[in-house]
Design a protein around this motif. Structure first.
Motif, short mmCIF file in Angstrom:
data_model
loop_
_atom_site.label_atom_id
_atom_site.label_comp_id
_atom_site.label_asym_id
_atom_site.label_seq_id
_atom_site.Cartn_x
_atom_site.Cartn_y
_atom_site.Cartn_z
N GLU A 270 -7.93 -1.79 -11.82
CA GLU A 270 -7.55 -1.08 -10.60
C GLU A 270 -6.45 -1.88 -9.91
N ASN A 271 -5.66 -1.20 -9.09
CA ASN A 271 -4.68 -1.89 -8.24
C ASN A 271 -5.10 -1.67 -6.79
N MET A 272 -5.74 -2.70 -6.21
CA MET A 272 -6.33 -2.57 -4.87
C MET A 272 -5.86 -3.69 -3.94
N LEU B 263 0.82 -1.23 0.00
CA LEU B 263 0.00 0.00 0.00
C LEU B 263 0.85 1.27 0.00
N LYS B 264 0.40 2.23 -0.79
CA LYS B 264 1.09 3.53 -0.84
C LYS B 264 0.81 4.32 0.43
N PRO B 265 1.68 5.27 0.77
CA PRO B 265 1.35 6.18 1.87
C PRO B 265 0.17 7.07 1.49
N THR C 190 3.81 -5.08 -4.99
CA THR C 190 2.57 -5.03 -5.79
C THR C 190 2.31 -3.62 -6.32
N ASP C 191 3.11 -2.64 -5.84
CA ASP C 191 2.96 -1.27 -6.34
C ASP C 191 3.69 -1.07 -7.67
N ALA C 192 4.52 -2.02 -8.07
CA ALA C 192 5.15 -1.94 -9.39
C ALA C 192 4.25 -2.72 -10.35
N GLU C 193 2.99 -2.23 -10.48
CA GLU C 193 1.96 -2.97 -11.21
C GLU C 193 1.86 -2.56 -12.68
N GLY C 194 2.32 -1.35 -13.00
CA GLY C 194 2.20 -0.87 -14.38
C GLY C 194 2.89 -1.81 -15.35
MN MN Z 1 2.03 1.48 -8.45
#
Ligand code: MN
Ligand code: BES
Ligand code: ZN
Length: 497
Positions: free
Chosen positions: A322-324, A279-281, A349-353
Motif C-alpha cells: 500500500e502507499n499510505m 497525499l492525493k486530493p 511520494t505519490d510517484a511510488e509505482g
Molecule cells: Mn501514486
C-alpha cells in the motif's frame, strides 16, 4: 456460458435463436440468405417493408418464422459491408448479446465466422464474440449482501459454420478465447475488490491458489525481511507508512523447454495509492484501489496461458504494497538505495509505482529473461496523452515494441508506441542522489518510463502504462481486465515460434 462450434446450415438449426447478419441497405449475409430461402423470403419481405435497414449494431428479433425449426431469428445490423471493422463487429455482437439475454432462449447459434471483418478471419470473429459475450454477462456482486438474482436462461452459444468440416484452428481459437476471457474475468474481479479486501497478502494468497489449481504454476512469496536482504530499499520505502505487510510474489509457468529463457511479466501491485505524504486530493481517490491492475493482469495472463497449456516459459513478478501516509512514512526529500545500487531522491511520494517497479525489475534479471514486460497504472499523464483507448507502450527495442503493438491490434486491446529518448533523461537529474523520482509536469508518462529504463539496461524490455485503460470511471465504473488480451496474444505468438 458454454461455447462450441456447430457445423451445418442455419435453416436446419433447432436453436433457441439463430443470429445472422444484415448489411446496410438490407443486404443479407450468406447465412441470412440461406434462412431467407428456406423461409420463402420472409426475411427479405420484412426488410422490404423497412423494419430492418442493416444499420450498424441495430437488431430485429423475429419469432416463429415460417418453415424454420428455430424458435427465433435475430437479424443483426452490421452497417456498410466495406466498413465492417473490429469495433463495428464488437458493437454489433454486444447489441446481439443484450437482446439474447432479454429473451427466453436457452441457446443461440451465431453465424459470425463468415463475416467480412476488415483484416480478420473467421477464427478472430469467433474469439471476439466469446470475449464480448463474457463481457456482457460479467457482474461484480461479491460485496453485495443480497446479490441481485438475474435469471438469464441463455447458457449455450454455438458458432454455426456453413462448412461441415470446420478446421482444427477454429477449435484452437475457441479454446484460447475462453481461456483469455477467464483471465480477463480474474483480472476484473481482483481490480474491483476494495482495498480493504484485496491487500498485498490477498494477492499473494491468490497466486498461491492459482498454483494449486494449475500444477504448471509455482508460486513463491517473499516477505519484507527477504526484500531487505535483497537490498530493495526503494520498494520498501513505499510500504513504510502502511500497516499491511508488503509482498513480492513470483509465479512461474514452465510450459516450454527447460533451457528456454523465460518471458518475465512484472505487474505494479499497489493495492491502494493514497499518494502517501504527498497525499492525493480526495476526489475519486477510491479509484486508487485499481492501482494493482498491472498485478491483476499478470495473474490473469498466467492463468490464461496455464489453461491453454502454452509451450513456453513465463515468470510473473508482482511487487505489492500500500502507499499510505503515517508517522513512519517516507517523506519528500528522503533518499533511498535501490537493489541496483542506484540512489533515488524521493521528491514526491505519490510517484511510488516506479519505486516498487525498479527493484522488481532488478530482481527480474535473476531469471535470465529473454524479455521483460512491465505493466503498471503508472501515470495520470498517460491518461492525458492517450485517453482511455490505448495503453502507452515504451521499449528499449523497436522489434519488441512492434510485436506487442501487433498483439494488441489483433486482440483489439491496443497500445501506442511512445518515445523513450535519452533527451528526456536530464529531467530526472537530482542535486543530491543518482536520480530523483519525478521529472516535472512535461512528458510525465515518458519520464516515468525513462526512470524505469535506468534499471532495465541488461535485457530486452517493454513497459505498458495502463493508467487510462485498466478501469472505467463514472456510471460504468469497473475494471476492464486490460491488457490481459494483449499480453496473452503476445505470448501465444511467442509460443508459436
Ligand atoms: Mn501514486
Ligand atoms: N497510480 C498513480 C497514477 C494514476 C493516477 C493512474 C490517476 C490513474 C489515474 C501513480 O502512482 C501516481 O500517483 N502518479 C503521479 C506521478 C506524479 C507524482 C509524478 C501522477 O500521475 O500524478
Ligand atoms: Zn500509483
Amino acid at each position: 456460458m458454454e461455447f462450441s462450434i456447430k457445423p451445418g446450415s442455419p435453416e436446419k438449426q433447432r436453436s433457441g435463436c439463430v443470429v445472422v447478419g444484415v448489411f446496410d441497405g438490407g443486404k443479407l449475409s450468406d447465412a441470412a440468405q440461406a434462412l431467407d430461402k428456406a423461409a420463402k423470403h420472409a426475411l427479405s419481405d420484412i426488410i422490404a417493408r423497412g423494419d430492418m435497414k442493416g444499420q450498424a449494431a441495430s437488431t430485429l428479433l423475429l419469432h416463429n418464422v415460417a418453415n424454420l425449426p428455430c424458435e427465433r431469428v435475430l437479424l443483426l445490423g452490421l452497417g456498410k459491408r466495406a466498413e465492417l471493422n473490429a469495433k463495428r463487429f464488437q458493437d454489433a455482437i454486444r447489441a446481439a448479446m443484450r437482446v439474447l439475454q432479454g429473451t427466453g432462449a436457452k441457446d443461440a447459434t451465431l453465424y459470425v465466422t463468415e463475416l467480412p471483418v476488415a483484416q480478420h478471419d473467421g477464427a478472430w470473429c469467433m474469439a471476439q464474440a466469446v470475449l464480448v459475450a463474457h463481457e456482457t454477462t460479467y457482474r461484480f456482486d461479491r460485496m453485495k449482501s443480497k446479490p441481485e438474482k438475474k435469471n438469464i436462461p441463455l447458457s449455450k452459444i454455438y458458432f454455426g459454420v456453413l462448412d461441415s468440416k470446420h478446421s482444427a484452428s477454429l477449435q484452437t481459437a475457441l479454446t484460447q478465447a475462453a481461456a483469455i476471457a477467464h483471465g480477463v474475468q480474474l483480472a476484473k474481479d481482483l481490480g474491483n475488490l476494495p482495498g480493504n479486501v484485496c491487500t498485498p497478502s490477498y494477492l499473494a494468497q491468490q497466486a498461491v491458489a492459482l498454483a494449486k489449481t494449475h500444477k504448471s504454476l509455482k508460486a513463491t512469496v517473499l516477505e519484507e525481511k527477504d526484500m531487505q536482504k535483497l537490498g530493495m530499499g526503494s520498494l520498501l520505502s513505499v510500504t513504510h507508512g502502511s500497516d499491511e505487510p508488503a509482498k513480492l510474489i513470483t509465479l512461474e509457468y514452465r510450459g516450454g523447454d527447460k533451457k528456454q529463457k523465460p518471458i518475465v511479466l512484472v505487474g505494479k501491485g499497489i493495492t491502494f495509492d493514497s499518494g502517501g505524504i504527498s497525499l492525493k486530493p480526495g476526489l475519486d481517490m477510491d479509484e486508487m484501489k485499481y492501482d494493482m491492475c498491472g498485478a491483476a493482469s499478470v495473474l490473469g495472463t498466467l492463468q490464461a496461458i496455464a489453461e491453454m497449456g502454452l509451450t513456453l516459459n513465463v515468470v510473473g513478478i508482482i511487487p505489492t504494497c500500500e502507499n499510505m501516509p503515517g508517522g513512519s512514512a517516507t517523506k519528500p526529500g528522503d533518499i533511498v538505495t535501490s537493489m541496483s545500487g542506484q540512489t533515488i531522491e524521493i521528491l514526491n511520494t505519490d510517484a511510488e509505482g516506479r519505486l516498487i517497479l525498479c527493484d522488481a525489475l532488478t530482481f527480474a534479471a535473476k531469471f535470465e529473461p529473454d524479455t521483460v514486460v512491465d505493466i503498471a497504472t503508472l501515470t495520470g499523464a498517460c491518461v492525458i496523452a492517450l485517453g482511455h483507448v490505448a495503453s502507452g507502450l515504451y521499449s528499449n527495442q523497436d522489434k519488441l515494441a512492434k510485436e506487442l503493438l501487433e498483439a494488441g491490434d489483433y486482440a483489439h486491446d491496443r497500445a501506442w508506441h511512445m518515445p523513450l529518448w535519452d533527451d528526456y533523461q536530464p529531467q530526472l537529474d537530482s542535486n543530491f542522489a543518482d536520480m530523483q523520482n519525478i521529472g516535472g509536469r512535461a512528458g510525465g508518462s515518458i519520464t516515468a518510463a525513462c526512470f524505469l529504463a535506468r534499471f532495465t539496461k541488461d535485457y530486452r524490455w517493454a513497459h505498458l502504462d495502463i493508467a487510462g485503460t485498466a478501469w472505467k470511471s463514472g456510471k460504468e465504473k469497473g475494471a476492464t481486465g486490460r491488457p490481459v488480451p494483449l499480453l496473452t496474444q503476445f505470448l501465444i505468438g511467442r509460443a508459436g515460434k
